[in-house]
Scaffold this motif. Structure first.
Motif, short mmCIF file in Angstrom:
data_model
loop_
_atom_site.label_atom_id
_atom_site.label_comp_id
_atom_site.label_asym_id
_atom_site.label_seq_id
_atom_site.Cartn_x
_atom_site.Cartn_y
_atom_site.Cartn_z
N PRO A 131 0.82 -1.21 0.00
CA PRO A 131 0.00 0.00 0.00
C PRO A 131 0.86 1.26 0.00
N GLN A 132 0.38 2.30 -0.71
CA GLN A 132 1.15 3.54 -0.76
C GLN A 132 1.19 4.21 0.60
N GLN A 133 0.08 4.14 1.33
CA GLN A 133 0.04 4.75 2.66
C GLN A 133 -1.05 4.07 3.48
N LEU A 134 -0.76 3.91 4.76
CA LEU A 134 -1.73 3.34 5.69
C LEU A 134 -1.87 4.33 6.84
N THR A 135 -3.10 4.79 7.09
CA THR A 135 -3.33 5.81 8.11
C THR A 135 -4.42 5.36 9.07
N ILE A 136 -4.13 5.48 10.35
CA ILE A 136 -5.13 5.25 11.41
C ILE A 136 -5.04 6.43 12.35
N ALA A 163 8.36 -2.87 10.23
CA ALA A 163 7.65 -4.07 9.78
C ALA A 163 6.63 -4.53 10.81
N ILE A 164 7.00 -4.49 12.09
CA ILE A 164 6.07 -4.89 13.14
C ILE A 164 4.90 -3.92 13.22
N LEU A 165 5.19 -2.63 13.16
CA LEU A 165 4.12 -1.63 13.22
C LEU A 165 3.18 -1.77 12.03
N GLN A 166 3.73 -2.01 10.85
CA GLN A 166 2.88 -2.18 9.66
C GLN A 166 1.97 -3.39 9.81
N LEU A 167 2.51 -4.49 10.33
CA LEU A 167 1.70 -5.69 10.53
C LEU A 167 0.56 -5.42 11.50
N LEU A 168 0.85 -4.73 12.60
CA LEU A 168 -0.18 -4.43 13.59
C LEU A 168 -1.22 -3.46 13.04
N MET A 169 -0.77 -2.43 12.32
CA MET A 169 -1.70 -1.44 11.76
C MET A 169 -2.55 -2.03 10.65
N SER A 170 -2.07 -3.06 9.99
CA SER A 170 -2.83 -3.69 8.91
C SER A 170 -4.01 -4.50 9.45
N HIS A 171 -4.01 -4.76 10.77
CA HIS A 171 -5.08 -5.53 11.41
C HIS A 171 -5.53 -4.83 12.69
N PRO A 172 -6.02 -3.60 12.59
CA PRO A 172 -6.39 -2.85 13.80
C PRO A 172 -7.48 -3.56 14.59
N GLY A 173 -7.31 -3.58 15.90
CA GLY A 173 -8.31 -4.20 16.76
C GLY A 173 -8.21 -5.71 16.84
N GLU A 174 -7.29 -6.31 16.09
CA GLU A 174 -7.14 -7.76 16.09
C GLU A 174 -5.90 -8.17 16.88
N LEU A 175 -6.00 -9.31 17.54
CA LEU A 175 -4.85 -9.85 18.27
C LEU A 175 -3.86 -10.43 17.27
N ILE A 176 -2.65 -9.93 17.28
CA ILE A 176 -1.58 -10.45 16.43
C ILE A 176 -0.60 -11.20 17.34
N SER A 177 -0.51 -12.49 17.16
CA SER A 177 0.31 -13.31 18.04
C SER A 177 1.80 -13.08 17.80
N LYS A 178 2.59 -13.39 18.82
CA LYS A 178 4.05 -13.31 18.68
C LYS A 178 4.53 -14.32 17.64
#
Length: 231
Positions: A131-136, A163-178
């Motif tokens: 994605p060109q930009q991801l904004t929350i 990379a970690i921030l992008q992964l978390l922001m790509s799934h807002p409100g969802e639990l992302i496991s270690k």
């Protein structure tokens, strides 16, 4: 994958000669600095390297001092080479902005795997299909340039932190496991007692807190993390 350029900063001449020969045979372009101050200068002035292999125990400037100075102006991925079993070295390196660590002595195949995982991650997050930009709310990231902004103010992140921030922001409100973070960011299974993800998330939080007092990354103890809206 095109040929990648590596810089090895380690005062062990015999080891760096062996690593240089081996990594060159694996289609990497390799430069070596056996002096920590020289290595720091090469990394900062040229800013051409895809990855830096940095030893901890060196005269003049140790690896932590080099990393701290490097991170003032450069986000080139850094793989720290630490003493086997020295958890304090690993934690300190991650706190200062290292992307990953590998204890000595190490298997050359594991070293190559770690290097490839880091450069693949960088390539993935900068390829045109992302994605060109991801904004929350007020937080925005631009994957193609690995840039982050809060209310249009730039946030300096290492490649792994981004990379970690992008992964978390790509799934807002969802639990992302270690486990998922380890597989997608580090390209390896989560190892027992590995605190590297915790340290990277802690670094991200500290940087975000410079712009907002609200907690954007929530920890679910024993499970993972959730990116939450700031408003």
């Amino acid at each position: 994958m095109s040929e990648k350029s590596l810089l090895i900063i380690d005062d062990d001449i015999e080891l760096t000669e062996l690593l240089s020969q081996y990594l060159s045979s694996q289609n990497f372009q390799v430069d070596v600095a056996n002096d920590s101050e020289q290595g720091l200068g090469m990394a900062v002035i040229s800013n051409k390297y895809d990855l830096i292999l940095l030893d901890v125990m060196m005269p003049k400037l140790n690896g932590f001092e080099v990393l701290k100075k490097l991170r003032q102006s450069c986000i080139t991925p850094v793989l720290m080479l630490t003493a086997k079993g020295d958890d304090l070295d690993r934690i300190l390196g991650l706190e200062l902005g290292a992307d990953d660590y590998l204890p000595k002595p190490f298997n050359h195949r594991e070293l190559t795997a770690r290097i490839n995982a880091i450069v693949r991650r960088v390539d993935f997050h900068t390829k045109p299909s992302t994605p060109q930009q991801l904004t929350i709310d007020k937080l925005s990231i631009v994957p193609s340039r690995q840039e982050a902004f809060f209310d249009q103010q730039p946030i300096t992140l290492t490649g792994t932190e981004f990379a970690i921030l992008q992964l978390l922001m790509s799934h807002p409100g969802e639990l992302i496991s270690k486990e998922l973070i380890s597989e997608q960011v580090f390209n390896r299974k989560l190892m027992a007692f590995d605190r590297s993800i915790d340290m990277h998330v802690s670094n991200i939080r500290k940087k975000l807190h410079q712009f907002s007092e609200q907690t954007m990354i929530k920890t679910v103890r024993g499970s993972g993390y959730i990116f939450v809206a700031t408003q």
